[in-house]
Design a protein around this motif. Structure first.
Motif, mmCIF file in Angstrom:
data_model
loop_
_atom_site.group_PDB
_atom_site.id
_atom_site.type_symbol
_atom_site.label_atom_id
_atom_site.label_comp_id
_atom_site.label_asym_id
_atom_site.label_seq_id
_atom_site.Cartn_x
_atom_site.Cartn_y
_atom_site.Cartn_z
ATOM 1 N N THR A 4 55.704 51.093 61.045
ATOM 2 C CA THR A 4 55.757 51.445 59.629
ATOM 3 C C THR A 4 54.999 50.389 58.821
ATOM 4 O OG1 THR A 4 57.845 50.263 59.314
ATOM 5 C CG2 THR A 4 57.987 52.621 59.829
ATOM 6 N N PHE A 5 54.476 50.791 57.682
ATOM 7 C CA PHE A 5 53.759 49.867 56.823
ATOM 8 C C PHE A 5 54.707 48.799 56.291
ATOM 9 C CE2 PHE A 5 50.820 53.487 56.430
ATOM 10 C CZ PHE A 5 49.627 52.827 56.677
ATOM 11 N N ALA A 6 54.212 47.571 56.208
ATOM 12 C CA ALA A 6 54.976 46.471 55.628
ATOM 13 C C ALA A 6 54.296 45.980 54.351
ATOM 14 C CB ALA A 6 55.115 45.320 56.621
ATOM 15 N N HIS A 7 53.028 45.573 54.465
ATOM 16 C CA HIS A 7 52.310 45.079 53.303
ATOM 17 C C HIS A 7 50.811 45.086 53.559
ATOM 18 C CE1 HIS A 7 52.758 41.313 55.693
ATOM 19 N NE2 HIS A 7 51.527 41.090 55.253
ATOM 20 N N ASN A 8 50.072 44.916 52.473
ATOM 21 C CA ASN A 8 48.633 44.663 52.506
ATOM 22 C C ASN A 8 48.412 43.301 51.881
ATOM 23 O OD1 ASN A 8 48.735 47.805 52.290
ATOM 24 N ND2 ASN A 8 46.680 47.305 53.007
ATOM 25 N N ASN A 9 47.365 42.609 52.301
ATOM 26 C CA ASN A 9 47.055 41.298 51.755
ATOM 27 C C ASN A 9 45.728 41.314 51.003
ATOM 28 O OD1 ASN A 9 47.244 38.207 51.706
ATOM 29 N ND2 ASN A 9 45.230 38.596 52.571
ATOM 30 N N PHE A 10 45.713 40.660 49.849
ATOM 31 C CA PHE A 10 44.495 40.337 49.127
ATOM 32 C C PHE A 10 44.504 38.827 48.913
ATOM 33 C CE2 PHE A 10 44.078 44.587 46.575
ATOM 34 C CZ PHE A 10 43.605 45.226 47.709
ATOM 35 N N ASN A 11 43.408 38.165 49.266
ATOM 36 C CA ASN A 11 43.263 36.745 48.949
ATOM 37 C C ASN A 11 42.719 36.636 47.534
ATOM 38 O OD1 ASN A 11 43.973 36.426 51.623
ATOM 39 N ND2 ASN A 11 42.449 34.857 51.992
ATOM 40 N N VAL A 12 43.282 35.699 46.754
ATOM 41 C CA VAL A 12 42.921 35.573 45.349
ATOM 42 C C VAL A 12 42.550 34.130 45.011
ATOM 43 C CG1 VAL A 12 44.377 37.534 44.704
ATOM 44 C CG2 VAL A 12 45.319 35.219 44.589
ATOM 45 N N LEU A 13 41.661 33.968 44.038
ATOM 46 C CA LEU A 13 41.237 32.626 43.614
ATOM 47 C C LEU A 13 42.158 32.035 42.552
ATOM 48 C CD1 LEU A 13 37.344 32.867 43.412
ATOM 49 C CD2 LEU A 13 38.738 31.629 45.074
ATOM 50 N N ASP A 14 42.659 32.849 41.650
ATOM 51 C CA ASP A 14 43.515 32.373 40.562
ATOM 52 C C ASP A 14 44.816 33.179 40.625
ATOM 53 O OD1 ASP A 14 44.820 31.978 38.095
ATOM 54 O OD2 ASP A 14 42.922 31.655 37.051
ATOM 55 N N LEU A 15 45.824 32.593 41.252
ATOM 56 C CA LEU A 15 47.074 33.311 41.503
ATOM 57 C C LEU A 15 47.735 33.766 40.203
ATOM 58 C CD1 LEU A 15 49.146 34.366 43.527
ATOM 59 C CD2 LEU A 15 50.228 32.100 43.468
ATOM 60 N N GLU A 16 47.811 32.899 39.214
ATOM 61 C CA GLU A 16 48.481 33.276 37.963
ATOM 62 C C GLU A 16 47.751 34.413 37.255
ATOM 63 O OE1 GLU A 16 51.553 32.354 37.231
ATOM 64 O OE2 GLU A 16 51.423 31.228 39.101
ATOM 65 N N LYS A 17 46.437 34.367 37.252
ATOM 66 C CA LYS A 17 45.648 35.445 36.648
ATOM 67 C C LYS A 17 45.901 36.766 37.380
ATOM 68 C CE LYS A 17 40.871 36.393 35.252
ATOM 69 N NZ LYS A 17 39.495 35.874 35.276
ATOM 70 N N SER A 18 45.958 36.703 38.704
ATOM 71 C CA SER A 18 46.205 37.917 39.493
ATOM 72 C C SER A 18 47.614 38.447 39.269
ATOM 73 C CB SER A 18 45.978 37.634 40.978
ATOM 74 O OG SER A 18 44.614 37.379 41.218
ATOM 75 N N LEU A 19 48.602 37.562 39.241
ATOM 76 C CA LEU A 19 49.980 38.001 38.996
ATOM 77 C C LEU A 19 50.093 38.702 37.645
ATOM 78 C CD1 LEU A 19 51.972 34.923 40.346
ATOM 79 C CD2 LEU A 19 51.827 37.207 41.383
ATOM 80 N N LYS A 20 49.446 38.132 36.631
ATOM 81 C CA LYS A 20 49.471 38.766 35.299
ATOM 82 C C LYS A 20 48.795 40.132 35.340
ATOM 83 C CE LYS A 20 48.145 38.003 30.435
ATOM 84 N NZ LYS A 20 48.598 39.318 30.126
#
Length: 122
Positions: A4-20
Motif C-alpha cells: 500500500t502507498f505510504a508517502h512520496n518524497n520531494f526534496n526542498v531547498l527552503d523548508l519553511e517556504k515549502s511548508l507555507k
C-alpha cells in the motif's frame, strides 16, 4: 502479498517556504518531523487529514543548488470538491503553470518547481 502507498518524497531547498506553500495552496499540515542531532537534514511529513498517504518534504542542510527535475514528467495529483474555488485561489497565488480545459484539470507549481495536478471530484 499486498503493498500500500505510504508517502512520496520531494526534496526542498527552503523548508519553511515549502511548508507555507503546501498549507496555503493545498491545506496540507505537518504530521511529524525527523531532525537528527547533527542537523544535517530535516524530514517533514505532511497530511491532508483525510487519507493515510503522506507527502514527505526533505531538506538537506548542505544543499544549495536547485534540484534537477529533468523534464518534470512526474507529479502528485489532488482531488478537490470545489474545483472553481480552488482554481480561483491558485490563480490569485500565481502558481498555475498549465491548464487543460478539455480534460478539466490544471497544474500548480511549488517553490522547487514540482508540479501538482488538481482534479475535480467526480
Amino acid at each position: 502479498m499486498q503493498f500500500t502507498f505510504a508517502h512520496n518524497n520531494f526534496n526542498v531547498l527552503d523548508l519553511e517556504k515549502s511548508l507555507k506553500f503546501y498549507k496555503d495552496a493545498l491545506g496540507l499540515v505537518e504530521d511529524s518531523r525527523i531532525v537528527p542531532e547533527d542537523g544535517s537534514f530535516i524530514i517533514v511529513y505532511l497530511t491532508d487529514g483525510v487519507s493515510p498517504h503522506k507527502l514527505e518534504l526533505t531538506w538537506l542542510r548542505d544543499r544549495k543548488e536547485p534540484y534537477n527535475l529533468g523534464d518534470n514528467e512526474f507529479h502528485l495529483a489532488f482531488v478537490v470538491e470545489d474545483f472553481e474555488a480552488a482554481h480561483a485561489k491558485h490563480k490569485e497565488m500565481g502558481c498555475i503553470v498549465y491548464e487543460n480545459p478539455a480534460m478539466g484539470i490544471y497544474f500548480i507549481i511549488d517553490p522547487d518547481n514540482y508540479w501538482l495536478e488538481v482534479i475535480p471530484k467526480k
